[in-house]
Design an enzyme around this catalytic site. Structure first.
Site, PDB file in Angstrom:
ATOM      1  N   SER A 236       0.838  -1.194   0.000  1.00  0.00           N
ATOM      2  CA  SER A 236       0.000   0.000   0.000  1.00  0.00           C
ATOM      3  C   SER A 236       0.872   1.242   0.000  1.00  0.00           C
ATOM      4  CB  SER A 236      -0.892   0.010   1.233  1.00  0.00           C
ATOM      5  OG  SER A 236      -0.082   0.271   2.366  1.00  0.00           O
ATOM      6  N   LYS A 237       0.222   2.363  -0.250  1.00  0.00           N
ATOM      7  CA  LYS A 237       0.904   3.649  -0.242  1.00  0.00           C
ATOM      8  C   LYS A 237       1.538   3.887   1.123  1.00  0.00           C
ATOM      9  CE  LYS A 237      -1.457   7.550  -0.525  1.00  0.00           C
ATOM     10  NZ  LYS A 237      -2.512   8.454  -0.961  1.00  0.00           N
ATOM     11  N   ARG A 238       0.820   3.442   2.133  1.00  0.00           N
ATOM     12  CA  ARG A 238       1.319   3.633   3.502  1.00  0.00           C
ATOM     13  C   ARG A 238       2.619   2.864   3.755  1.00  0.00           C
ATOM     14  NH1 ARG A 238      -3.582   1.961   5.325  1.00  0.00           N
ATOM     15  NH2 ARG A 238      -4.385   2.853   3.449  1.00  0.00           N
ATOM     16  N   ASP A 239       2.739   1.668   3.101  1.00  0.00           N
ATOM     17  CA  ASP A 239       3.990   0.902   3.259  1.00  0.00           C
ATOM     18  C   ASP A 239       5.174   1.735   2.795  1.00  0.00           C
ATOM     19  OD1 ASP A 239       2.847  -1.378   4.219  1.00  0.00           O
ATOM     20  OD2 ASP A 239       2.658  -2.338   2.255  1.00  0.00           O
ATOM     21  N   GLY A 240       4.963   2.453   1.689  1.00  0.00           N
ATOM     22  CA  GLY A 240       6.030   3.278   1.141  1.00  0.00           C
ATOM     23  C   GLY A 240       6.521   4.268   2.188  1.00  0.00           C
TER      24      GLY A 240
END
Ligand code: GLU
Length: 513
Positions: A267-271
């Site tokens: 997910s974007k949050r992982d980035g």
């Protein structure tokens, strides 16, 4: 390959312009593109913007820019035109209505007048522990206000009065919907478990479900490859194909495996959490102003980015990992795409980039460097930069590593790591370097080979081991224990810089050691 239709291959990438392009999206583009090129077919970009509430300014342009950067240019698109346009669904609004009407006439869809309050009430009233989110489906549809539950006259009256309505598909009670997928094989869904999705909204716009089927048909799409997150919508699409155009006209499906992050779906949050990019290029949300970093700006070469994406879920059956696009076009096949999610590993992504940097031509890397803000390579002429790139590229995994690795070719080191020299420094060495600078000041030729020879001769005259002198020399020129061969550095930075760096360092060693 199984089920290859006889018609010319036509594939599509059909993004909704709702934000930046995630690396999974680029992989979908890539697999479509490879397949199209392999079969000498057409690759179409269709913008699915029927949900105007999710439309994000700039997202469509961003998609073009990403595809351009990757070199995956579509044959047909809103930008490139083509015989099946328009390619933006919002501009095709008038085309969908007739299909929704056709379904109503055949009893396969119906008109529903329910307000959002009524829908909410239905959900509340039917909520149980076993069924926490009741749907508009065969259990509930007859309790709602629609053309199946209301008398024909009332329906007519409501329509005449201009009451807002949507059109919903009537999912069959007990049909097993079968989908042949190139990756998942035969996938079966029970129609009874699928809700009556809205096909046409109150504003006359189709929903994604109707538009995707109508457009795949009208655009003569032969193969539909998309992310696995769409698999759950597939039964509705299959039913629409069956009702509207016939299953024999339906494209061949492949639902591409999810890309997994360190914990579950990437997910974007992982980035943000783990410090790696998840978008192809920097994406700034126009509303919040929040910027998400892209692979491009992080210093990836598009070739490496695509190579990494190609093998994220696919291999050619050998151990080979490095592929050029041309080779991928030859070798790619959907039946070698894995079913299971593919794990994204940023270190591995950097490894790919490093390999591509190593094998890339220095001139080409110089051109690629132009998009790295503040790149040192534009401070002097190109010829010099190209030679520097050749010397340091082994040591760079990302284009953004070059500034650090090459900075000392452009300016003297800001800091000299005297501590690294300290333990073994002595007056004999200081004398050696003073004499070396005298020798270098008058040497006729200035190239790595001559400089090395002069260095070694002087070392032997001074009865010192050249090996003991190389580290101090490196620290003098570079500032630290890194960089390519030291005589190559001296050769390139030139006489004046070399002498000045030796002198500056000797002064520092004197005062600090
Ligand atoms: N519009 C969908 C998306 O945003 C495309 C799904 C499909 O390819 O059918 O990804």
């Amino acid at each position: 390959m199984a089920q290859l239709n006889k018609q010319p291959v036509r594939v599509r990438f059909a993004p909704s312009p709702t934000g930046g392009l995630h690396l999974g999206g680029v992989r979908t583009v890539l697999y479509n593109y490879l397949f199209a090129r392999q079969h000498k077919g057409q690759f179409i970009l269709r913008i699915e913007d029927t949900d105007q509430t999710r439309y994000v300014e700039g997202a469509e342009q961003y998609i073009y820019d990403c595809l351009d950067w990757c070199g995956l240019v579509p044959d047909e698109s809103p930008l490139h035109g083509g015989p099946y346009g328009p390619y933006r669904q919002s501009e095709r609004k008038a085309m969908y209505r007739q299909y929704a009407d056709q379904l109503i006439e055949a009893g396969q869809a119906y008109i529903a007048f329910d307000t959002s309050e009524e829908l909410e009430r239905m959900r509340q009233e039917n909520k149980t522990d076993e069924n926490p989110s009741p749907q508009y489906d065969r259990h509930t549809r007859m309790t709602m206000r629609n053309s199946l539950s209301l008398p024909a006259e009332e329906v007519k009256h409501l329509l005449d009065a201009g009451t807002p309505y949507v059109i919903r598909i009537k999912m069959p009670e007990d049909e097993t919907v079968v989908l042949q997928d190139l990756i998942h094989g035969e996938v079966k869904f029970e129609s009874a478990l699928v809700d009556d999705k809205v096909l046409l909204k109150a504003d006359g716009m189709p929903t994604y479900h109707l538009a995707v089927v109508v457009d795949d048909y009208l655009m003569k799409i032969t193969h539909a490859f998309r992310g696995e997150e769409w698999l759950s919508s597939a039964p509705v699409h299959v039913m629409l194909w069956k009702y509207l155009f016939g299953l024999d006209k339906m494209p061949v499906w492949a639902h591409l495996p999810l890309i997994m992050g360190p914990q579950g779906k990437l997910s974007k949050r992982d980035g943000a959490k783990y410090g790696f990019p998840v978008f192809a290029m920097n994406w700034t949300d126009p509303k919040s102003g929040e910027m998400v970093e892209g692979f491009r700006e992080r210093g990836f070469l598009p070739e490496a980015f695509l190579n990494m994406l190609a093998v994220l879920g696919w291999n050619d059956g050998t151990e080979q990992e490095l592929f050029r696009l041309e080779e991928l076009i030859q070798k790619f096949s959907m039946d070698r795409v894995h079913k299971a999610g593919a794990r994204f590993d940023f270190d591995k992504a950097k490894w790919f980039n490093h390999e591509w940097i190593k094998k890339g031509k220095d001139e080409w890397l110089y051109d690629e460097m132009s998009r790295i803000p503040g790149s040192v390579f534009y401070q002097k002429e190109k010829e010099f930069a190209v030679r520097v790139i050749g010397l340091v590229k082994e040591r760079c995994s990302l284009l953004t590593d070059f500034n650090e690795q090459a900075g000392f070719f452009y300016h003297s080191p800001e800091r000299i790591d005297a501590d690294a020299v300290k333990p073994k420094w002595n007056e004999d060495k200081a004398v050696f370097f003073r004499r070396l600078s005298e020798r270098y000041a008058t040497s006729a030729a200035w190239n790595a080979q001559q400089l090395e020879q002069g260095f070694k001769e002087l070392a032997s005259e001074s009865q010192l081991k050249p090996g003991d002198l190389l580290l101090p020399f490196r620290i003098m020129l570079v500032g630290g224990k890194f960089g390519p061969a030291v005589f190559d550095i001296a050769g390139l930075i030139g006489r004046e810089q070399t002498l000045s760096r030796i002198h500056t360092a000797l002064e520092q060693f004197k005062s600090r050691i």
